[in-house]
Write a protein that holds these residues in place. Sequence first.
Motif, mmCIF file in Angstrom:
data_model
loop_
_atom_site.group_PDB
_atom_site.id
_atom_site.type_symbol
_atom_site.label_atom_id
_atom_site.label_comp_id
_atom_site.label_asym_id
_atom_site.label_seq_id
_atom_site.Cartn_x
_atom_site.Cartn_y
_atom_site.Cartn_z
ATOM 1 N N GLY A 8 8.508 -1.178 0.564
ATOM 2 C CA GLY A 8 8.436 -2.556 0.991
ATOM 3 C C GLY A 8 8.556 -3.594 -0.099
ATOM 4 N N SER A 17 7.194 -13.973 2.231
ATOM 5 C CA SER A 17 6.274 -12.911 2.618
ATOM 6 C C SER A 17 6.904 -11.548 2.428
ATOM 7 C CB SER A 17 5.852 -13.058 4.082
ATOM 8 O OG SER A 17 5.163 -14.272 4.317
ATOM 9 N N ARG A 19 5.635 -7.199 3.247
ATOM 10 C CA ARG A 19 4.621 -6.249 3.664
ATOM 11 C C ARG A 19 4.874 -4.920 2.984
ATOM 12 N NH1 ARG A 19 2.889 -3.694 9.555
ATOM 13 N NH2 ARG A 19 4.864 -2.556 9.245
ATOM 14 N N THR A 21 3.937 -0.956 2.408
ATOM 15 C CA THR A 21 3.446 0.166 3.180
ATOM 16 C C THR A 21 3.191 1.338 2.250
ATOM 17 O OG1 THR A 21 4.651 -0.501 5.174
ATOM 18 C CG2 THR A 21 3.956 1.790 5.043
ATOM 19 N N TYR A 79 -1.489 -0.807 4.525
ATOM 20 C CA TYR A 79 -0.522 -1.880 4.405
ATOM 21 C C TYR A 79 -1.093 -3.019 3.577
ATOM 22 C CZ TYR A 79 1.142 0.610 8.543
ATOM 23 O OH TYR A 79 1.558 1.580 9.428
ATOM 24 N N GLN A 81 -0.123 -6.989 3.638
ATOM 25 C CA GLN A 81 0.647 -8.137 4.077
ATOM 26 C C GLN A 81 0.462 -9.254 3.067
ATOM 27 O OE1 GLN A 81 2.763 -8.528 6.851
ATOM 28 N NE2 GLN A 81 3.277 -10.417 5.763
ATOM 29 N N ASN A 83 1.527 -13.030 2.037
ATOM 30 C CA ASN A 83 2.084 -14.300 2.470
ATOM 31 C C ASN A 83 1.935 -15.339 1.367
ATOM 32 O OD1 ASN A 83 2.573 -13.211 5.081
ATOM 33 N ND2 ASN A 83 0.504 -13.765 5.738
#
Length: 115
Positions: A8, A17, A19, A21, A79, A81, A83
């Motif tokens: 990712g 952004s 994400r 993994t 994960y 995430q 942002n």
Amino acid sequence: QVQLVESGGGLVQPGGSLRLTCAASGSIFGINTMGWYRQAPGKQRELVAEITNGGSTICANSVKGRFTASRDNANNMVYLQMNSLKPDDTATYYCTALTILQRYWGQGTQVTVSS
């Protein structure tokens, strides 16, 4: 033994952004905490976020409110995430898994934030 494989990472503009993994395999029964560290060239490796089996999370002050770690225990995945990315977020990001015996690391995935 535990194997961790990240995916990712990539190049993203400031404010964007991504994400990340991480898939865990091997002797996953004993994994308690999973999460993410990062390391920029010439700098020490630092904690980004970790999450326990029970769902408790800790995040670095530099990423709080922007990054969220989560886990899919059924599929042995974690994960991150990310942002509102900033150039200072540029680093190699490493997945980590902690057991009673030791901490395991993935190979790392590069995240570059640049305009």
